[in-house]
Scaffold this motif. Structure first.
Motif, PDB file in Angstrom:
ATOM      1  N   ALA B  23      20.952  -5.560  38.503  1.00 57.09           N
ATOM      2  CA  ALA B  23      21.874  -4.496  38.927  1.00 57.09           C
ATOM      3  C   ALA B  23      22.673  -3.969  37.744  1.00 57.09           C
ATOM      4  O   ALA B  23      22.854  -2.763  37.575  1.00 57.09           O
ATOM      5  CB  ALA B  23      22.802  -5.019  40.012  1.00 57.09           C
ATOM      6  N   ALA B  24      23.158  -4.885  36.911  1.00 48.46           N
ATOM      7  CA  ALA B  24      23.928  -4.470  35.741  1.00 48.46           C
ATOM      8  C   ALA B  24      23.036  -3.714  34.766  1.00 48.46           C
ATOM      9  O   ALA B  24      23.422  -2.696  34.208  1.00 48.46           O
ATOM     10  CB  ALA B  24      24.554  -5.686  35.068  1.00 48.46           C
ATOM     11  N   LYS B  57      30.747  -6.444  25.258  1.00 52.77           N
ATOM     12  CA  LYS B  57      31.573  -5.439  25.935  1.00 52.77           C
ATOM     13  C   LYS B  57      30.725  -4.554  26.849  1.00 52.77           C
ATOM     14  O   LYS B  57      31.092  -4.260  27.978  1.00 52.77           O
ATOM     15  CB  LYS B  57      32.293  -4.540  24.916  1.00 52.77           C
ATOM     16  N   VAL B  58      29.574  -4.167  26.337  1.00 56.03           N
ATOM     17  CA  VAL B  58      28.702  -3.272  27.105  1.00 56.03           C
ATOM     18  C   VAL B  58      28.248  -3.957  28.392  1.00 56.03           C
ATOM     19  O   VAL B  58      28.266  -3.368  29.475  1.00 56.03           O
ATOM     20  CB  VAL B  58      27.485  -2.837  26.257  1.00 56.03           C
ATOM     21  N   ILE B  59      27.869  -5.224  28.271  1.00 53.64           N
ATOM     22  CA  ILE B  59      27.407  -5.957  29.456  1.00 53.64           C
ATOM     23  C   ILE B  59      28.552  -6.105  30.457  1.00 53.64           C
ATOM     24  O   ILE B  59      28.355  -5.983  31.669  1.00 53.64           O
ATOM     25  CB  ILE B  59      26.846  -7.342  29.053  1.00 53.64           C
ATOM     26  N   GLU B  60      29.745  -6.335  29.933  1.00 60.54           N
ATOM     27  CA  GLU B  60      30.916  -6.437  30.805  1.00 60.54           C
ATOM     28  C   GLU B  60      31.090  -5.171  31.630  1.00 60.54           C
ATOM     29  O   GLU B  60      31.314  -5.212  32.844  1.00 60.54           O
ATOM     30  CB  GLU B  60      32.147  -6.684  29.933  1.00 60.54           C
ATOM     31  N   TYR B  61      30.979  -4.037  30.959  1.00 63.64           N
ATOM     32  CA  TYR B  61      31.104  -2.750  31.652  1.00 63.64           C
ATOM     33  C   TYR B  61      30.037  -2.601  32.729  1.00 63.64           C
ATOM     34  O   TYR B  61      30.323  -2.242  33.876  1.00 63.64           O
ATOM     35  CB  TYR B  61      31.009  -1.591  30.656  1.00 63.64           C
ATOM     36  N   CYS B  62      28.807  -2.887  32.351  1.00 63.85           N
ATOM     37  CA  CYS B  62      27.693  -2.706  33.284  1.00 63.85           C
ATOM     38  C   CYS B  62      27.849  -3.596  34.505  1.00 63.85           C
ATOM     39  O   CYS B  62      27.596  -3.166  35.633  1.00 63.85           O
ATOM     40  CB  CYS B  62      26.366  -3.022  32.592  1.00 63.85           C
ATOM     41  N   GLN B  63      28.280  -4.832  34.260  1.00 59.75           N
ATOM     42  CA  GLN B  63      28.423  -5.761  35.374  1.00 59.75           C
ATOM     43  C   GLN B  63      29.513  -5.288  36.328  1.00 59.75           C
ATOM     44  O   GLN B  63      29.329  -5.274  37.543  1.00 59.75           O
ATOM     45  CB  GLN B  63      28.769  -7.161  34.842  1.00 59.75           C
ATOM     46  N   LYS B  64      30.636  -4.878  35.774  1.00 60.02           N
ATOM     47  CA  LYS B  64      31.752  -4.408  36.601  1.00 60.02           C
ATOM     48  C   LYS B  64      31.327  -3.224  37.462  1.00 60.02           C
ATOM     49  O   LYS B  64      31.616  -3.165  38.648  1.00 60.02           O
ATOM     50  CB  LYS B  64      32.932  -4.020  35.704  1.00 60.02           C
ATOM     51  N   HIS B  65      30.623  -2.288  36.837  1.00 62.03           N
ATOM     52  CA  HIS B  65      30.245  -1.095  37.587  1.00 62.03           C
ATOM     53  C   HIS B  65      29.146  -1.377  38.593  1.00 62.03           C
ATOM     54  O   HIS B  65      29.099  -0.773  39.657  1.00 62.03           O
ATOM     55  CB  HIS B  65      29.897   0.041  36.623  1.00 62.03           C
ATOM     56  N   ASP B  67      28.844  -4.246  40.167  1.00 66.47           N
ATOM     57  CA  ASP B  67      29.546  -4.927  41.259  1.00 66.47           C
ATOM     58  C   ASP B  67      30.249  -3.919  42.151  1.00 66.47           C
ATOM     59  O   ASP B  67      30.242  -4.034  43.373  1.00 66.47           O
ATOM     60  CB  ASP B  67      30.587  -5.922  40.713  1.00 66.47           C
ATOM     61  N   HIS B  68      30.885  -2.938  41.524  1.00 67.15           N
ATOM     62  CA  HIS B  68      31.608  -1.916  42.274  1.00 67.15           C
ATOM     63  C   HIS B  68      30.664  -1.126  43.168  1.00 67.15           C
ATOM     64  O   HIS B  68      30.948  -0.876  44.336  1.00 67.15           O
ATOM     65  CB  HIS B  68      32.332  -0.984  41.305  1.00 67.15           C
ATOM     66  N   GLU B  69      29.507  -0.782  42.633  1.00 69.06           N
ATOM     67  CA  GLU B  69      28.514  -0.035  43.420  1.00 69.06           C
ATOM     68  C   GLU B  69      28.042  -0.853  44.605  1.00 69.06           C
ATOM     69  O   GLU B  69      27.895  -0.342  45.706  1.00 69.06           O
ATOM     70  CB  GLU B  69      27.309   0.309  42.548  1.00 69.06           C
ATOM     71  N   ALA B  70      27.796  -2.145  44.359  1.00 62.22           N
ATOM     72  CA  ALA B  70      27.315  -3.014  45.441  1.00 62.22           C
ATOM     73  C   ALA B  70      28.365  -3.126  46.529  1.00 62.22           C
ATOM     74  O   ALA B  70      28.056  -3.054  47.719  1.00 62.22           O
ATOM     75  CB  ALA B  70      26.961  -4.386  44.879  1.00 62.22           C
ATOM     76  N   ALA B  71      29.627  -3.277  46.123  1.00 60.38           N
ATOM     77  CA  ALA B  71      30.707  -3.403  47.099  1.00 60.38           C
ATOM     78  C   ALA B  71      30.844  -2.121  47.913  1.00 60.38           C
ATOM     79  O   ALA B  71      31.045  -2.151  49.127  1.00 60.38           O
ATOM     80  CB  ALA B  71      32.022  -3.716  46.383  1.00 60.38           C
ATOM     81  N   THR B  72      30.699  -0.995  47.251  1.00 56.51           N
ATOM     82  CA  THR B  72      30.797   0.294  47.940  1.00 56.51           C
ATOM     83  C   THR B  72      29.698   0.431  48.981  1.00 56.51           C
ATOM     84  O   THR B  72      29.937   0.860  50.106  1.00 56.51           O
ATOM     85  CB  THR B  72      30.666   1.456  46.934  1.00 56.51           C
ATOM     86  N   LYS B  73      28.493   0.049  48.596  1.00 58.05           N
ATOM     87  CA  LYS B  73      27.362   0.130  49.537  1.00 58.05           C
ATOM     88  C   LYS B  73      27.616  -0.740  50.734  1.00 58.05           C
ATOM     89  O   LYS B  73      27.372  -0.357  51.871  1.00 58.05           O
ATOM     90  CB  LYS B  73      26.088  -0.339  48.827  1.00 58.05           C
ATOM     91  N   ALA B  74      28.125  -1.945  50.469  1.00 59.66           N
ATOM     92  CA  ALA B  74      28.372  -2.897  51.559  1.00 59.66           C
ATOM     93  C   ALA B  74      29.387  -2.338  52.546  1.00 59.66           C
ATOM     94  O   ALA B  74      29.304  -2.580  53.742  1.00 59.66           O
ATOM     95  CB  ALA B  74      28.851  -4.224  50.989  1.00 59.66           C
ATOM     96  N   ASN B  75      30.338  -1.533  52.030  1.00 55.87           N
ATOM     97  CA  ASN B  75      31.357  -0.956  52.904  1.00 55.87           C
ATOM     98  C   ASN B  75      30.910   0.298  53.610  1.00 55.87           C
ATOM     99  O   ASN B  75      31.695   0.962  54.252  1.00 55.87           O
ATOM    100  CB  ASN B  75      32.628  -0.645  52.102  1.00 55.87           C
ATOM    101  N   GLY B  76      29.653   0.664  53.429  1.00 55.59           N
ATOM    102  CA  GLY B  76      29.115   1.800  54.160  1.00 55.59           C
ATOM    103  C   GLY B  76      29.133   3.105  53.403  1.00 55.59           C
ATOM    104  O   GLY B  76      29.160   4.172  53.993  1.00 55.59           O
ATOM    105  N   GLY B  77      29.127   3.063  52.090  1.00 53.83           N
ATOM    106  CA  GLY B  77      28.847   4.297  51.340  1.00 53.83           C
ATOM    107  C   GLY B  77      30.003   4.894  50.562  1.00 53.83           C
ATOM    108  O   GLY B  77      29.868   5.172  49.391  1.00 53.83           O
ATOM    109  N   GLY B  78      31.163   5.101  51.184  1.00 49.25           N
ATOM    110  CA  GLY B  78      32.188   5.804  50.423  1.00 49.25           C
ATOM    111  C   GLY B  78      33.204   4.851  49.809  1.00 49.25           C
ATOM    112  O   GLY B  78      33.718   3.966  50.491  1.00 49.25           O
ATOM    113  N   ALA B  79      33.480   5.031  48.535  1.00 49.16           N
ATOM    114  CA  ALA B  79      34.535   4.206  47.933  1.00 49.16           C
ATOM    115  C   ALA B  79      35.874   4.741  48.410  1.00 49.16           C
ATOM    116  O   ALA B  79      36.077   5.937  48.441  1.00 49.16           O
ATOM    117  CB  ALA B  79      34.448   4.294  46.418  1.00 49.16           C
ATOM    118  N   SER B  80      36.763   3.854  48.781  1.00 45.21           N
ATOM    119  CA  SER B  80      38.085   4.326  49.206  1.00 45.21           C
ATOM    120  C   SER B  80      38.827   4.819  47.966  1.00 45.21           C
ATOM    121  O   SER B  80      38.482   4.455  46.846  1.00 45.21           O
ATOM    122  CB  SER B  80      38.859   3.198  49.871  1.00 45.21           C
TER     123      SER B  80
END
Lengths: 408, 165
Positions: B23-24, B57-65, B67-80
């Motif tokens: 994912a990252a 640093k680059v890997i850190e960024y990729c992982q964070k983003h 994770d954020h995408e995965a969390a957004t998907k899990a919540n049904g699509g839209g980031a609050s």
């Protein structure tokens, strides 16, 4: 090891700055060492270079790092960032060091626009700017309301800067009231590729100027001669005969125009998407009926078309792709005409019926039925025939309505 | 189709190896293309141009983003709004790095690996540093000397003033 890595960074593998860097030339480098950095290294040199590094002392390493930083790294990165900077910031960068200067001036995409809008002494400034090599590929020149631009400046451009102008795509001379036909001839003779030409509010411009334009610039797609009061039907003939690909035309307040000229235009400029006939009250239904020839028309401004009747409007409604229609002060129009628009122009988003007393609630209801979701702008001020035109009622009929005023 | 890959290994120019989740890695267009191409079986990806310090640093960024995408998907699509703001804050903190040592190299690494979000972020950070500054101030920020001769400097300033001041 840090120094070795820094240098390898630039030597090995794919070019690190990607396409942008690939396409430009850093120019002559002052030393063999510098050149070596930019080329892929054949194997034999590789071992020689490692030998070279092991001999280098700490001061030399620091100096080399500095060298790389200021002459390589910084210019390359600034080039990548440059498209996000204003012209003012770009100028500041040019004055920072020669390496940045060289890198940025070679990137022609950064120097495509010359904007002297509202500037004083603009004629001389433009000439000075165009003599700089970095503007040799200029695409857009904006002199809107610039001061101190006249025919002599444009003539000088022709003698001294015609090379830089040959790729010009867009020229804005709006409000440059000192320019006459002579100046138009001079500047347009330098830019055969011109696609957009705008010269509003210039009463010195005559049909002769338009003749020069159509002779010099064969590919005009957007033309704005709003407020050029001395233009006559002859100019419309020039336009009709030469600009079959014309997409937008603004003839606001060109009061000498008559049905005869407009008819020619409607018959030949079939690619028109935007036509502005604001404050032109001499046209009649005879020519309005021909509007249906413009099948691609999206914007039509007929503010002040006092002779337009329902019959004429009915023909106009055959332009099914209309998105914006301004019927302000089209005082002969009634429900019949508006309903034909409502039924046929199903993509309409912006409509002004300002001042039309013959329109009633019936028009609004029909409009609402056929395109209520799309309409975002509707001006019914002064439509005293409409009994209920409160904000609430309008929002009820047109739920996406955002703007309630077109005419000021 | 081979069995799904869950992690890949990237190797920095210093020779250090780092694991990245798929994912990252997909945050990078370059890596994404390699991963989605069935004809390539990936074991280790060398990124010759990127040092360990920057790669981390680059890997850190990729992982964070990722994770954020995965969390957004899990919540049904839209980031609050608050989640988006939180990510922006994280990005801003992430970009508080030394200009010479890290910022520029991160930018170039993001360009090379085609990580659009990180590239845009880094470019904007650099652009913000430059906005409205004089040449002298810019030299200070980027630790540069004025290598122009006085004559060159005079000529350039004059050129500029003639046209644009």
């Amino acid at each position: 090891m840090a120094i070795l890595n820094t240098l390898l960074f630039y030597r090995t593998g794919k070019d690190i700055t990607g396409q942008v860097f690939r396409s430009h030339n850093l120019g002559k480098s002052p030393s063999f060492f510098f050149h070596w950095l930019l080329l892929p290294t054949p194997p034999i040199l590789h071992s020689a270079s490692q030998h070279f590094y092991s001999k280098v002392g700490m001061e030399e390493i620091a100096e080399t790092e500095d060298f790389t930083w200021s002459r390589e790294t910084v210019p390359r990165v600034l080039l990548l960032v440059s498209s996000r900077l204003s012209q003012g910031d770009l100028f500041s960068l040019l004055l920072v060091n020669p390496w940045i200067y060289r890198t940025l001036v070679s990137a022609s995409s950064l120097w495509e626009v010359l904007n002297f809008r509202e500037r004083k002494n603009a004629g001389n400034r433009l000439i000075a700017a165009l003599s700089l090599p970095r503007y040799r590929n200029v695409k857009q020149i904006n002199l809107e309301f610039a001061q101190d631009v006249d025919d002599t400046h444009l003539t000088i451009l022709k003698t001294k800067c015609s090379d830089s102008l040959k790729g010009l795509d867009s020229l804005n001379l709006n409000g440059c009231q000192k320019i006459s036909d002579e100046g138009v001839e001079a500047v347009t003779s330098c830019c055969p590729q011109l696609k957009t030409f705008s010269i509003y509010w210039n009463v010195r411009l005559t049909d002769a100027g338009l003749r020069h334009l159509v002779k010099n610039c064969k590919g005009i797609v957007h033309l704005n001669i709003s407020g050029c009061k001395n233009i006559s039907d002859q100019s419309l003939e020039f336009i009709a005969d030469n600009y079959s690909e014309l997409e937008s035309l603004n003839l606001t307040r060109c009061v000498k125009l008559t049905d005869s000229g407009l008819k020619q235009l409607l018959q030949k400029c079939l690619s028109l998407q935007s036509l502005n006939l604001y404050a032109l009250s001499s046209f009649t239904d005879k020519v309005y009926k021909k509007m249906s020839l413009l099948v691609h028309l999206k914007l039509l401004d007929l503010c002040g078309a006092q002779n337009l009747s329902d019959e004429g409007l009915s023909s106009i409604s055959k332009c099914k792709n209309l998105i914006t229609l301004n019927l302000t002060w089209c005082v002969r129009v009634t429900d019949e005409g508006v309903i034909s628009v409502a039924r046929s122009c199903t993509s309409i988003e912006s409509l002004s019926l300002f001042g039309i007393t013959g329109v009633t609630d019936k028009s609004l209801e029909t409009l609402s039925k056929s395109g209520s979701n799309k309409i975002t702008t509707l001006d019914v001020n002064g439509c005293i025939g409409i009994k209920n035109r409160s904000r609430e009622k309008l929002l009820q009929l047109f739920p996406n309505l955002k703007c309630f005023k077109v005419h000021s | 189709m081979s069995s799904p890959v869950e992690q890949i290994t990237v190797v920095s120019s210093d020779g250090d190896e780092f694991k990245m989740t798929v994912a990252a890695a997909m945050q990078s267009e370059q890596l994404k293309q390699m991963l989605t191409d069935d004809s390539i079986s990936i074991v280790k990806v060398p990124v010759e141009n990127i040092s360990t310090e920057i790669l981390v640093k680059v890997i850190e960024y990729c992982q964070k983003h990722a994770d954020h995408e995965a969390a957004t998907k899990a919540n049904g699509g839209g980031a609050s709004d608050s989640e988006a703001e939180e990510l922006n804050k994280w990005d801003a903190e992430f970009m508080k790095v030394d200009v010479e040592d890290k910022l520029f190299h991160i930018l170039m690494a993001a360009n090379y690996l085609e990580i659009k979000g990180l590239f845009d972020l880094a470019c904007q950070t650099v652009a913000d540093l430059i906005k409205g500054k004089t040449p002298k101030q810019i030299r200070k920020i980027f630790n540069l000397k004025n290598d122009f001769t006085p004559e060159e400097q005079e000529r350039l300033s004059r050129q500029h003033n003639c046209s644009f001041d």
